[in-house]
Enzyme design. Sequence first.
Site, PDB file in Angstrom:
ATOM      1  N   ASP A 177     -57.231 -11.499 -17.269  1.00 17.46           N
ATOM      2  CA  ASP A 177     -58.425 -11.346 -16.447  1.00 17.46           C
ATOM      3  C   ASP A 177     -59.645 -10.990 -17.287  1.00 17.46           C
ATOM      4  O   ASP A 177     -59.771  -9.858 -17.747  1.00 17.46           O
ATOM      5  CB  ASP A 177     -58.167 -10.265 -15.396  1.00 17.46           C
ATOM      6  CG  ASP A 177     -59.326 -10.056 -14.459  1.00 17.46           C
ATOM      7  OD1 ASP A 177     -60.202 -10.935 -14.389  1.00 17.46           O
ATOM      8  OD2 ASP A 177     -59.355  -9.007 -13.781  1.00 17.46           O
TER       9      ASP A 177
ATOM     10  N   SER B 233     -62.122  -7.941 -15.846  1.00 15.74           N
ATOM     11  CA  SER B 233     -61.804  -6.512 -15.857  1.00 15.74           C
ATOM     12  C   SER B 233     -61.368  -6.145 -17.274  1.00 15.74           C
ATOM     13  O   SER B 233     -61.237  -7.016 -18.137  1.00 15.74           O
ATOM     14  CB  SER B 233     -60.704  -6.182 -14.842  1.00 15.74           C
ATOM     15  OG  SER B 233     -59.481  -6.802 -15.206  1.00 15.74           O
TER      16      SER B 233
ATOM     17  N   ASP C  45     -65.052 -15.457 -15.109  1.00 20.20           N
ATOM     18  CA  ASP C  45     -63.996 -14.543 -14.688  1.00 20.20           C
ATOM     19  C   ASP C  45     -62.705 -15.299 -14.378  1.00 20.20           C
ATOM     20  O   ASP C  45     -62.576 -15.934 -13.337  1.00 20.20           O
ATOM     21  CB  ASP C  45     -64.475 -13.777 -13.447  1.00 20.20           C
ATOM     22  CG  ASP C  45     -63.459 -12.767 -12.933  1.00 20.20           C
ATOM     23  OD1 ASP C  45     -62.408 -12.584 -13.583  1.00 20.20           O
ATOM     24  OD2 ASP C  45     -63.709 -12.166 -11.879  1.00 20.20           O
TER      25      ASP C  45
END
Length: 475
Positions: A92, A95, A277
Amino acid sequence: MGTKFRAAVITLFLSSLLLPLVFSESNDGFVRVELKKFKLDENNRNADRLTRQILDSKIARGIVRLKNYQNMQYYGEISIGTPPQKFTMGFDTGSSNLWITSSKCYFYRACYYHSKYYARRSRTYKANGTYAMVGYGKDSISGKISQDNVLVGGLTIKNQDFIEATKLSGPEHKNTKYDGLLGLGFQEISSGRVVPIWYNMMNQGLVQNPVFSLWLNRNTEEEEGGQVVFGGIDPKHHKGDHTYVPVTRKGYWEFDMGDVSVNGKPIGVSGFSAMVDSGTSLLLGPTVVITMLNHAIGAEREDNPKCKSIVRMYGKTILNMLLVKEKPKKICPLIGLCRVDGKKSNNIRTFQCNTCELIVVWMESQYKRNHTEDCILNYIDQLCDSMPARQPSLVNCLQISSMPIVSFLIGGRNFTLSPKEYVLPIGGIACISGFSSFDIAPPLGPIWTLGNVFMGRYHTVFDHGKMKVGFADAA
């Protein structure tokens, strides 16, 4: 010690039997192998097979191969602890924390859908005990920070801090194919001030270059669903050069984005930042633009009488205020639909204020195109019905071939998405738009989130050393 001895014997055997076999490292971070021909006979066939295994493991160092689930989830395997405990993980870029479902996760239904980390089974586990929580929209995870060795793509990251998640809140966790997330964002957004695993890869000298890259395969029928390369770029998975843009704010991989166009015509709303993302399935944007996009592609609409009533009562007033030479900076407070102090008092007032602000932007975009008053008001009336009453918006599967091309201006290049790339079939019975609204409040937003719908079309490079992001056509 025995393992080292066997490796030495194998190396000596191969070097005497096989001729000049040279390993060299190039600037792209990969290990290159130069081979020369030799005559293969039955006596050295086994040696040839062993050589290929060694070469494959050498080239694969730093590479994680991903699985693709319905173009919505991408996940790969890592190991934690000694002896290693295997887990499937989402990689990811939106994050920064590494978290895994803990063996102490009891009271949440999602806990029972995933493999769990058992700290007591690992000889290299170290307790930390600091509590940490990470939010993902409507979902969140929380637990205590632990420390252990982590194996990712053949790279052993020692003493890596991660969250042992004992609480999995939200509706989505039980539906994921992965047991946790491996965050690849910047430390600035890391919960608990944990050093992200990518930083430790660099700090511990495990990668030659401070770069990682992602390729996401959108063909669900192929075995390999994608690839993460730590320390370099695999040229097999992109065509042409990458277009790079500087990172404008450390936290997410954020950069400036220009116009959004439909069939080559800008929609008239620009100036937003964007982040790339890999943890987001769709392409998310501010409601003001997503409404216009979904209207343009022909997404299904629902009657919105509340929005239309505001257009009918205040539409002409708003338009007249936009036509004056010195138009007011804040129109909606002047006509009583927003509070002067900017605060929201109740749900009704919030809806009226938000809708008014959308209408102002929509009207400005149409006014710049020299449309007549009637055309503008009629268009705004239609946009009311395209406002996202539910997420994501449905589209007619039979009309995909006639839908327009959508493009995003990044670094001076228009990155296009065809209807087949931004429409997602769901279970063979419906289709959804890949464009979905998600409003992030200032100072972090408003911002676009270019998720897998975009990354599946464009191979992406994350250059930590030069603080830039690059995109090229995926291959």
